[in-house]
Design a protein around this motif. Structure first.
Motif, PDB file in Angstrom:
ATOM      1  N   PHE A  77     -29.954  43.254   9.330  1.00  0.00           N
ATOM      2  CA  PHE A  77     -29.261  43.061   8.053  1.00  0.00           C
ATOM      3  C   PHE A  77     -30.285  42.493   7.061  1.00  0.00           C
ATOM      4  O   PHE A  77     -30.417  41.286   6.911  1.00  0.00           O
ATOM      5  N   ARG A  78     -31.011  43.396   6.416  1.00  0.00           N
ATOM      6  CA  ARG A  78     -32.057  42.980   5.480  1.00  0.00           C
ATOM      7  C   ARG A  78     -31.506  42.885   4.066  1.00  0.00           C
ATOM      8  O   ARG A  78     -30.617  43.657   3.675  1.00  0.00           O
ATOM      9  N   LYS A  79     -32.055  41.947   3.297  1.00  0.00           N
ATOM     10  CA  LYS A  79     -31.711  41.784   1.891  1.00  0.00           C
ATOM     11  C   LYS A  79     -32.994  41.685   1.077  1.00  0.00           C
ATOM     12  O   LYS A  79     -33.936  40.973   1.461  1.00  0.00           O
ATOM     13  N   THR A  80     -33.026  42.385  -0.062  1.00  0.00           N
ATOM     14  CA  THR A  80     -34.221  42.332  -0.910  1.00  0.00           C
ATOM     15  C   THR A  80     -34.431  40.942  -1.483  1.00  0.00           C
ATOM     16  O   THR A  80     -35.554  40.573  -1.836  1.00  0.00           O
ATOM     17  N   SER A  81     -33.359  40.141  -1.552  1.00  0.00           N
ATOM     18  CA  SER A  81     -33.484  38.790  -2.090  1.00  0.00           C
ATOM     19  C   SER A  81     -34.159  37.836  -1.104  1.00  0.00           C
ATOM     20  O   SER A  81     -34.489  36.707  -1.457  1.00  0.00           O
ATOM     21  N   ASN A  82     -34.318  38.278   0.154  1.00  0.00           N
ATOM     22  CA  ASN A  82     -34.940  37.431   1.167  1.00  0.00           C
ATOM     23  C   ASN A  82     -36.026  38.232   1.901  1.00  0.00           C
ATOM     24  O   ASN A  82     -35.836  38.659   3.038  1.00  0.00           O
ATOM     25  N   PRO A  83     -37.181  38.460   1.247  1.00  0.00           N
ATOM     26  CA  PRO A  83     -38.214  39.305   1.854  1.00  0.00           C
ATOM     27  C   PRO A  83     -38.912  38.663   3.046  1.00  0.00           C
ATOM     28  O   PRO A  83     -39.662  39.335   3.749  1.00  0.00           O
ATOM     29  N   LYS A  84     -38.698  37.395   3.285  1.00  0.00           N
ATOM     30  CA  LYS A  84     -39.387  36.696   4.366  1.00  0.00           C
ATOM     31  C   LYS A  84     -38.594  36.640   5.668  1.00  0.00           C
ATOM     32  O   LYS A  84     -39.103  36.183   6.681  1.00  0.00           O
ATOM     33  N   GLY A  85     -37.337  37.070   5.652  1.00  0.00           N
ATOM     34  CA  GLY A  85     -36.554  36.979   6.873  1.00  0.00           C
ATOM     35  C   GLY A  85     -35.307  37.832   6.814  1.00  0.00           C
ATOM     36  O   GLY A  85     -34.917  38.334   5.748  1.00  0.00           O
ATOM     37  N   PHE A  86     -34.667  37.994   7.976  1.00  0.00           N
ATOM     38  CA  PHE A  86     -33.439  38.776   8.034  1.00  0.00           C
ATOM     39  C   PHE A  86     -32.629  38.378   9.265  1.00  0.00           C
ATOM     40  O   PHE A  86     -33.170  37.875  10.255  1.00  0.00           O
ATOM     41  N   PHE A  87     -31.334  38.608   9.175  1.00  0.00           N
ATOM     42  CA  PHE A  87     -30.424  38.417  10.302  1.00  0.00           C
ATOM     43  C   PHE A  87     -30.250  39.748  11.030  1.00  0.00           C
ATOM     44  O   PHE A  87     -30.478  40.829  10.475  1.00  0.00           O
ATOM     45  N   ALA A  88     -29.830  39.666  12.279  1.00  0.00           N
ATOM     46  CA  ALA A  88     -29.523  40.853  13.074  1.00  0.00           C
ATOM     47  C   ALA A  88     -28.379  40.534  14.014  1.00  0.00           C
ATOM     48  O   ALA A  88     -28.172  39.374  14.400  1.00  0.00           O
ATOM     49  N   GLY A  89     -27.637  41.561  14.386  1.00  0.00           N
ATOM     50  CA  GLY A  89     -26.531  41.394  15.323  1.00  0.00           C
ATOM     51  C   GLY A  89     -26.509  42.537  16.320  1.00  0.00           C
ATOM     52  O   GLY A  89     -27.051  43.621  16.062  1.00  0.00           O
ATOM     53  N   GLY A  90     -25.890  42.291  17.460  1.00  0.00           N
ATOM     54  CA  GLY A  90     -25.836  43.331  18.477  1.00  0.00           C
ATOM     55  C   GLY A  90     -24.676  43.163  19.434  1.00  0.00           C
ATOM     56  O   GLY A  90     -24.118  42.066  19.584  1.00  0.00           O
ATOM     57  N   LEU A  91     -24.316  44.259  20.070  1.00  0.00           N
ATOM     58  CA  LEU A  91     -23.284  44.289  21.104  1.00  0.00           C
ATOM     59  C   LEU A  91     -23.878  44.920  22.360  1.00  0.00           C
ATOM     60  O   LEU A  91     -24.682  45.855  22.274  1.00  0.00           O
ATOM     61  N   ALA A  92     -23.473  44.421  23.517  1.00  0.00           N
ATOM     62  CA  ALA A  92     -23.929  44.993  24.786  1.00  0.00           C
ATOM     63  C   ALA A  92     -22.788  44.990  25.785  1.00  0.00           C
ATOM     64  O   ALA A  92     -22.039  44.014  25.888  1.00  0.00           O
ATOM     65  N   PHE A  93     -22.673  46.082  26.520  1.00  0.00           N
ATOM     66  CA  PHE A  93     -21.701  46.214  27.602  1.00  0.00           C
ATOM     67  C   PHE A  93     -22.472  46.384  28.901  1.00  0.00           C
ATOM     68  O   PHE A  93     -23.375  47.226  28.993  1.00  0.00           O
ATOM     69  N   ASN A  94     -22.148  45.591  29.916  1.00  0.00           N
ATOM     70  CA  ASN A  94     -22.834  45.643  31.212  1.00  0.00           C
ATOM     71  C   ASN A  94     -21.829  45.842  32.337  1.00  0.00           C
ATOM     72  O   ASN A  94     -20.765  45.204  32.344  1.00  0.00           O
ATOM     73  N   TYR A  95     -22.187  46.702  33.279  1.00  0.00           N
ATOM     74  CA  TYR A  95     -21.354  46.956  34.453  1.00  0.00           C
ATOM     75  C   TYR A  95     -22.259  47.009  35.671  1.00  0.00           C
ATOM     76  O   TYR A  95     -23.256  47.734  35.678  1.00  0.00           O
ATOM     77  N   ASP A  96     -21.909  46.232  36.703  1.00  0.00           N
ATOM     78  CA  ASP A  96     -22.687  46.207  37.933  1.00  0.00           C
ATOM     79  C   ASP A  96     -21.717  46.219  39.106  1.00  0.00           C
ATOM     80  O   ASP A  96     -20.760  45.437  39.144  1.00  0.00           O
ATOM     81  N   ASN A  97     -21.954  47.118  40.067  1.00  0.00           N
ATOM     82  CA  ASN A  97     -21.085  47.259  41.230  1.00  0.00           C
ATOM     83  C   ASN A  97     -21.940  47.242  42.481  1.00  0.00           C
ATOM     84  O   ASN A  97     -22.909  48.004  42.583  1.00  0.00           O
ATOM     85  N   ALA A  98     -21.575  46.377  43.457  1.00  0.00           N
ATOM     86  CA  ALA A  98     -22.463  46.148  44.593  1.00  0.00           C
ATOM     87  C   ALA A  98     -21.702  46.050  45.909  1.00  0.00           C
ATOM     88  O   ALA A  98     -20.726  45.303  46.021  1.00  0.00           O
ATOM     89  N   GLY A  99     -22.158  46.792  46.898  1.00  0.00           N
ATOM     90  CA  GLY A  99     -21.754  46.576  48.277  1.00  0.00           C
ATOM     91  C   GLY A  99     -20.375  47.038  48.669  1.00  0.00           C
ATOM     92  O   GLY A  99     -19.605  47.600  47.890  1.00  0.00           O
TER      93      GLY A  99
END
Length: 353
Positions: A77-99
């Protein structure tokens, strides 16, 4: 059991099932699962939106193989008003099946980060993750000692197990945090990605399961999910205009259950590096070591512009090779990045590579 070999395999399977109760799933291509490695890697890429997928199928030659799937997306999430930094976001789904127990890890992660440009070649990112995790198992696939007939010398499925679990599923919140430092070559163009200066290194560390959530299936038991510490270094060194050396290493520690060192070293060659047609091939070798040598694997990657596909096959060298015959499992990773055209007012925003 009809042979000492079968008995040993059974004991190993039981031991591995109990071990998986206390440790996180993991990928040999840990560097291609950045949101699982460190929430501070959220948004640390050249582009606007990144889609990622990972799949691992382990120990397919034994009756109870293990499967792991990760699907993730993150966005800057970049903004021209803040050229030195930016925020970011994310989603992750994980599935693990064992044994045999179908011990399942199912979770949804929400990641957030902030990246600050210290210069045109150095960026620091802090990140955090909040997740909801479900741990469950299927009692029907298990065998218990009371179902073993000592007179007949065999397992009898119709015999009652006389086991009773308070819960076969647990749902709990989970939290992680981390920091990442990106050092990279100074870029020559801010509006297009010419891919002519590729040297970079990510150094970071994350602490997972900060609150050590309770995951016991018995109400009176105490089985906190141990904290996992994951320092790492992921590096690319451009040695020639069309040749890179790639190295990745991480140390994973999770209480008494999980203590290992994983490393990969390889080389990448760019078959063509023209705008709109950037194609490369990478080949390397990976090694995983815990108390003793555990596995090694050849690994390969193909890159076409912003699409990257990685593939490796683990060869098991631990004591479990009596059952696997040194065969571990297949692992696949896919990454695709969307880069939007930059309007001129964003010309001075420091780019990542």
């Amino acid at each position: 059991m009809n042979s000492p070999r079968s008995l040993l395999v059974a004991l190993l399977l039981v031991g591995l099932s109990s071990l998986s109760y206390g440790q996180d799933f993991h990928y040999s291509q840990f560097y291609n699962a950045p949101l699982h490695l460190n929430p501070a890697l959220t948004g640390v890429f050249n582009g606007d939106v990144r889609f990622m997928g990972n799949y691992k199928s382990q120990w397919v030659d034994v009756p109870v193989d293990y499967q792991t799937v990760t699907l993730a997306v993150d966005k800057q999430f970049r903004k021209t008003s803040n050229p030195k930094g930016f925020f970011a976001g994310g989603l992750a789904f994980n599935y693990d099946n064992a044994g045999d127990s179908k011990l399942t890890w199912l979770n949804l992660d929400l990641n957030g980060s902030y990246t600050r440009a210290l210069s045109q070649t150095a960026f620091v990112t802090i990140g955090a993750k909040a997740a909801v995790i479900q741990r469950s198992f299927d009692e029907g696939g298990l065998r218990f000692d009371r179902q073993f007939d000592p007179v007949r010398g065999e397992y009898v499925e119709s015999l009652p197990s006389q086991e009773s679990f308070d819960n076969t599923s647990q749902i709990f919140p989970d939290f992680s945090a981390g920091i990442n430092l990106r050092l990279q070559s100074k870029q020559t163009d801010y509006l297009v990605f010419r891919n002519n200066r590729r040297s970079k290194v990510d150094l970071g560390v994350a602490l997972h399961h900060i609150t050590q959530p309770e995951q016991a299936f018995y109400d009176d038991d105490d089985a906190p999910l141990e904290r996992r510490l994951s320092p790492y270094v992921n590096a690319t060194l451009q040695v020639l205009p069309i040749v890179d050396v790639v190295g990745n290493i991480t140390y994973q520690n999770q209480g008494a259950f999980y203590d290992e060192l994983v490393g990969v070293l390889g080389g990448r060659i760019w078959l063509t590096n023209k705008l709109g047609r950037q194609i490369s091939l990478m080949a390397g070798m990976g090694l995983r070591r815990d108390a003793r040598q555990d596995a090694y694997w050849p690994t390969f990657e193909v890159t076409y512009n912003t699409l990257r596909v990685g593939l490796n096959y683990d060869f098991n060298t631990s004591a479990f090779d009596i059952a696997t015959e040194n065969k571990g499992g297949l692992e696949l990773s896919v990454r695709y990045i969307i880069r939007k055209a930059r309007p001129l007012p964003e010309f001075k925003v420091c780019p990542l590579i």
